[in-house]
Design an enzyme around this catalytic site. Sequence first.
Site, mmCIF file in Angstrom:
data_model
loop_
_atom_site.group_PDB
_atom_site.id
_atom_site.type_symbol
_atom_site.label_atom_id
_atom_site.label_comp_id
_atom_site.label_asym_id
_atom_site.label_seq_id
_atom_site.Cartn_x
_atom_site.Cartn_y
_atom_site.Cartn_z
ATOM 1 N N GLN A 79 0.844 -1.188 0.000
ATOM 2 C CA GLN A 79 0.000 0.000 0.000
ATOM 3 C C GLN A 79 0.884 1.244 0.000
ATOM 4 O OE1 GLN A 79 -2.794 -0.352 3.344
ATOM 5 N NE2 GLN A 79 -2.519 -2.563 3.113
ATOM 6 N N GLU A 80 0.348 2.324 -0.564
ATOM 7 C CA GLU A 80 1.172 3.515 -0.767
ATOM 8 C C GLU A 80 1.895 3.960 0.505
ATOM 9 O OE1 GLU A 80 -1.045 6.394 -2.885
ATOM 10 O OE2 GLU A 80 0.745 7.595 -3.354
#
Length: 199
Positions: A79-80
């Site tokens: 995830q970012e």
Amino acid sequence: MGNGISDQSAMFSNLPFFKSVHIAMLGLDSAGKTTVLYRLQFNEFVNTVPTKGFNAEKVKVALGGSRTVTFHFWDVGGQEKLRPLWKSYTRCTDGIVFVVDSVDAERMEEAKTELHKITRSSETHGVPVLIVANKQDLRHSLSTAEIEKMLALGELGASTPWHLQPTCAIIGDGLKEGLERLHDMILKRRKMLRQQKKK
Ligand code: G3D
Ligand code: MG
């Protein structure tokens, strides 16, 4: 498919030092990293949940030419907000496995940006990369030729050995072949570094 740095190894692969490698498994969230890992470890499909931090697993894989190699995998959340952590895992790694979802054409540009960011870092200079084109079982999956182009693999640079491998992590198709190529590239690099030290 790759930039030609691949075949060899038989001579050295039986020495204990060459039987163990550290691998950072990276890629956008939901590409299939954890599925790849557990497929290799348990030889069966394991239902995953999104990885919040990382999974670390030691997996013995029987490769061709009767070599058994222990892969120490660091499967890091994609995830970012977790991506800044990737650096800590690529610092001393022998190889990188970069997993992409072959159906997710929309996020291929984002995957390309992340991949090029990793390989441009001075700490990963020369580290071999196995790009895993996962989810090839799905009807609308992009071909490896399309993925090679969309990820601009030709622009990775001569110092980064890479190989693009189509896979289906759910049934394990292509995983061993990919790891074999990665292991070959790692051995080749180790040999080159040893020769450079001697000079
Ligand atoms: P990640 O660790 O990269 O975030 P996961 O990804 O391993 O958690 O997988 C994300 C989803 O993709 C999972 O489905 C998983 O079952 C699916 N998946 C992984 N590999 C493949 C593949 O080769 N083919 C197909 N069809 N699906 C795959 P859910 O439904 O749990 O989100
Ligand atoms: Mg995961």
